[in-house]
Enzyme design. Structure first.
Site, mmCIF file in Angstrom:
data_model
loop_
_atom_site.group_PDB
_atom_site.id
_atom_site.type_symbol
_atom_site.label_atom_id
_atom_site.label_comp_id
_atom_site.label_asym_id
_atom_site.label_seq_id
_atom_site.Cartn_x
_atom_site.Cartn_y
_atom_site.Cartn_z
ATOM 1 C CG ASP A 130 -1.954 -1.080 1.230
ATOM 2 O OD1 ASP A 130 -2.460 -1.398 0.140
ATOM 3 O OD2 ASP A 130 -2.271 -1.597 2.308
ATOM 4 C CG ASP A 151 -6.707 -1.458 -1.515
ATOM 5 O OD1 ASP A 151 -6.936 -2.672 -1.677
ATOM 6 O OD2 ASP A 151 -5.796 -1.024 -0.784
#
Length: 183
Positions: A130, A151
């Protein structure tokens, strides 16, 4: 070109685009952000940085849910079960002919994000890379969890599905009201 072949080509192209974009941005995060301080993007109208690039890995699901499970349980749930769900979703997208193109778009976004994160879990020791973070609010400064392109694709697809459902219900209610007025 038949409708089914056109759908397969279109879905395949979108999947390829989003998976490559996701994996490419994760590669950049690993090579340019890992081990470095976050890169802050302030906004003149916010008291803090609005957007942040910072490297992180996540062994859990959304917002690190499940990160405290044992390695075997986490692999089974977050990799094995997700792969099964993604296979079913792919089958629905490719073979359920009654889906509208809008629903196909939304489901393809969800599938592409899921594939991007599964690739990480399989090739990065069960960890998802991330690197993006947003700040919002004024009275109490809040930050989102750290996320990635996969995401965003998943959330975008889910929001699109909800919007489709909301607007289709509203259109049906309008059609029903118009029909009742005609009686």
């Amino acid at each position: 070109m038949t409708g089914q072949l056109k759908r397969i080509s279109w879905v395949g192209g979108v999947l390829l685009f989003f998976v490559l974009l996701d994996q490419g941005t994760k590669w950049m995060a690993i090579h340019y952000l890992k081990g470095h301080a976050p890169i802050l993007f302030p906004a003149s109208w916010y008291p803090h940085d609005l957007f942040r690039l910072q490297y992180a890995t996540n062994t859990g699901a959304f917002l690190s849910l499940g990160s405290t499970l044992s390695d075997g349980m986490r692999f089974g749930l977050l990799t094995g079960l997700n792969m099964l769900i993604l296979l079913i979703l792919a089958w629905v997208i490719f073979f359920k002919r009654t889906l509208s193109m809008s629903v196909v778009v939304a489901l393809t976004l969800i599938l592409s994000g899921g594939i991007g994160n599964i690739i990480d879990r399989l090739f990065r020791e069960g960890k998802v890379v991330d690197f993006m973070n947003l700040g919002f609010g004024s009275a109490w400064w809040q930050r989102t969890g750290i996320f990635n392109v996969a995401d965003l694709a998943i959330i975008g697809g889910l929001v699109f599905l909800v919007a489709l459902e909301f607007f289709s219900k509203r259109d049906m209610d309008t059609d029903n009201a118009t029909a009742e007025e005609g009686l």
